[in-house]
Design an enzyme around this catalytic site. Structure first.
Site, PDB file in Angstrom:
ATOM      1  CG  HIS A 264       1.290  -1.396 -15.381  1.00 62.71           C
ATOM      2  ND1 HIS A 264       1.022  -2.654 -14.890  1.00 62.71           N
ATOM      3  CD2 HIS A 264       2.216  -1.557 -16.358  1.00 62.71           C
ATOM      4  CE1 HIS A 264       1.743  -3.540 -15.549  1.00 62.71           C
ATOM      5  NE2 HIS A 264       2.479  -2.908 -16.450  1.00 62.71           N
TER       6      HIS A 264
ATOM      7  CG  ASN B 190      -4.044  -0.370 -12.201  1.00 65.03           C
ATOM      8  OD1 ASN B 190      -3.825  -0.555 -11.000  1.00 65.03           O
ATOM      9  ND2 ASN B 190      -3.408  -1.059 -13.145  1.00 65.03           N
TER      10      ASN B 190
ATOM     11  CD  GLU C   5     -15.102  -3.764 -20.186  1.00 59.56           C
ATOM     12  OE1 GLU C   5     -14.454  -2.828 -20.719  1.00 59.56           O
ATOM     13  OE2 GLU C   5     -16.231  -3.607 -19.680  1.00 59.56           O
TER      14      GLU C   5
ATOM     15  CG  MET D  74      -1.775  -8.002  -6.461  1.00 62.57           C
ATOM     16  SD  MET D  74      -0.894  -7.217  -7.827  1.00 62.57           S
ATOM     17  CE  MET D  74      -0.156  -8.669  -8.560  1.00 62.57           C
ATOM     18  NE  ARG D  75     -10.611 -10.334  -6.753  1.00 60.39           N
ATOM     19  CZ  ARG D  75     -10.723 -11.625  -7.079  1.00 60.39           C
ATOM     20  NH1 ARG D  75      -9.771 -12.465  -6.752  1.00 60.39           N
ATOM     21  NH2 ARG D  75     -11.768 -12.068  -7.733  1.00 60.39           N
TER      22      ARG D  75
ATOM     23  N   GLY E  68       0.777  -1.233   0.000  1.00 55.70           N
ATOM     24  CA  GLY E  68       0.000   0.000   0.000  1.00 55.70           C
ATOM     25  C   GLY E  68       0.814   1.291   0.000  1.00 55.70           C
TER      26      GLY E  68
ATOM     27  CG  ASP F  14      -1.957  -3.760 -16.751  1.00 51.85           C
ATOM     28  OD1 ASP F  14      -2.634  -3.367 -15.794  1.00 51.85           O
ATOM     29  OD2 ASP F  14      -1.126  -4.688 -16.665  1.00 51.85           O
TER      30      ASP F  14
HETATM   31  C1  GRF Z   1       3.144  -0.809  -7.742  1.00 48.29           C
HETATM   32  O1  GRF Z   1       4.362  -0.996  -8.383  1.00 48.29           O
HETATM   33  C2  GRF Z   1       2.049  -0.575  -8.747  1.00 48.29           C
HETATM   34  O2  GRF Z   1       2.485   0.085  -9.899  1.00 48.29           O
HETATM   35  C3  GRF Z   1       1.625  -1.971  -9.086  1.00 48.29           C
HETATM   36  O3  GRF Z   1       1.711  -2.698  -7.901  1.00 48.29           O
HETATM   37  C4  GRF Z   1       2.665  -2.067  -7.034  1.00 48.29           C
HETATM   38  C5  GRF Z   1       1.932  -1.768  -5.766  1.00 48.29           C
HETATM   39  O4  GRF Z   1       2.797  -1.268  -4.774  1.00 48.29           O
HETATM   40  N1  GRF Z   1       0.312  -1.992  -9.670  1.00 48.29           N
HETATM   41  P1  GRF Z   1       2.189  -0.625  -3.467  1.00 48.29           P
HETATM   42  O5  GRF Z   1       1.287  -1.694  -2.826  1.00 48.29           O
HETATM   43  O6  GRF Z   1       1.418   0.583  -3.850  1.00 48.29           O
HETATM   44  O7  GRF Z   1       3.352  -0.323  -2.597  1.00 48.29           O
END
Ligand code: GRF
Length: 201
Positions: free
Chosen positions: A113, A111, A146, A94-95, A16, A149
């Site tokens: 990435h 989101n 949908e 992670m979903r 987080g 990424d």
């Molecule tokens: C980050 O690198 C984000 O880009 C990816 O997952 C990671 C999450 O890290 N989607 P955190 O939980 O915010 O520290």
């Protein structure tokens, strides 16, 4: 007339750190006219839950519990609706979202990435960048649709790949920029939402 405060929910599965960056940006008013309505995790042991609770934010644990994606997401969407959430920020969640979830908040789910999309979608993006010999990597904030990424890009930041970089060193350098970029992207989207809902003169 005072601008209405937009209510943001942050969805996490792990440490987080991006969630903390968003909370701090709101506290410092780098993101204006917004508050964090709730932090939701699908993982019981997500360290981010404790960090959110320490910041005085309501935390919810909504585990999948062998339910279908749709059943799990409908509980999440119900929790968002109950709390009048305007914007959903995925931060290491992670979903993959069901189309019901996406439709309920289309254009209002973000989101982050760790790559310059559309390069290196999916898991382990910094590792993919190194394996492909990329000289420049970075991070992207995008709307969720949908595709994996693949939704419309809101903001991006470049990060150089250095000689001798490991997945860990590159990921850490990218993460610093993620923490700057996500609040900027939220401000962009909140500005767009405010324009869309403002009355004509
Ligand atoms: C980050 O690198 C984000 O880009 C990816 O997952 C990671 C999450 O890290 N989607 P955190 O939980 O915010 O520290």
């Amino acid at each position: 007339m005072a601008a209405t405060i937009k209510r943001i929910a942050i969805l996490i599965s792990g440490r987080g750190s991006n969630m903390v960056a968003l909370i701090e940006a709101i506290q410092k008013r780098e993101i204006s006219n917004a508050e964090v309505a709730a932090v939701i995790s699908d993982q019981r042991d997500a360290p981010g839950l404790l960090k959110a609770a320490a910041a005085g934010i309501e935390t919810l644990l909504i585990e999948r519990r062998r339910r279908s994606r749709e059943e799990h997401d409908s509980e999440v969407v119900a929790a968002l609706k109950t709390r009048d959430v305007d914007l959903v920020c995925l931060a290491g969640y992670m979903r993959v979202l069901s189309s019901e979830f996406i439709n309920a908040y289309r254009g209002r789910i973000l989101n982050i990435h760790p790559s310059l999309l559309p390069s290196f979608r999916g898991l382990n993006a910094p590792q993919q960048a190194l394996e492909n010999g990329a000289k420049i990597s970075g991070c992207t904030v995008h709307f969720v649709d949908e595709t994996l990424d693949g939704g419309p890009i809101i903001a991006q930041r470049e990060v150089p790949v250095r000689e001798g970089d490991t997945t860990e060193s590159l990921s850490a350098r990218i993460l610093i920029e993620e923490h700057r970029l996500y609040p900027e992207a939220v401000n962009i989207v909140l500005g767009q939402l405010a324009e869309a809902t403002s009355c004509p003169p």
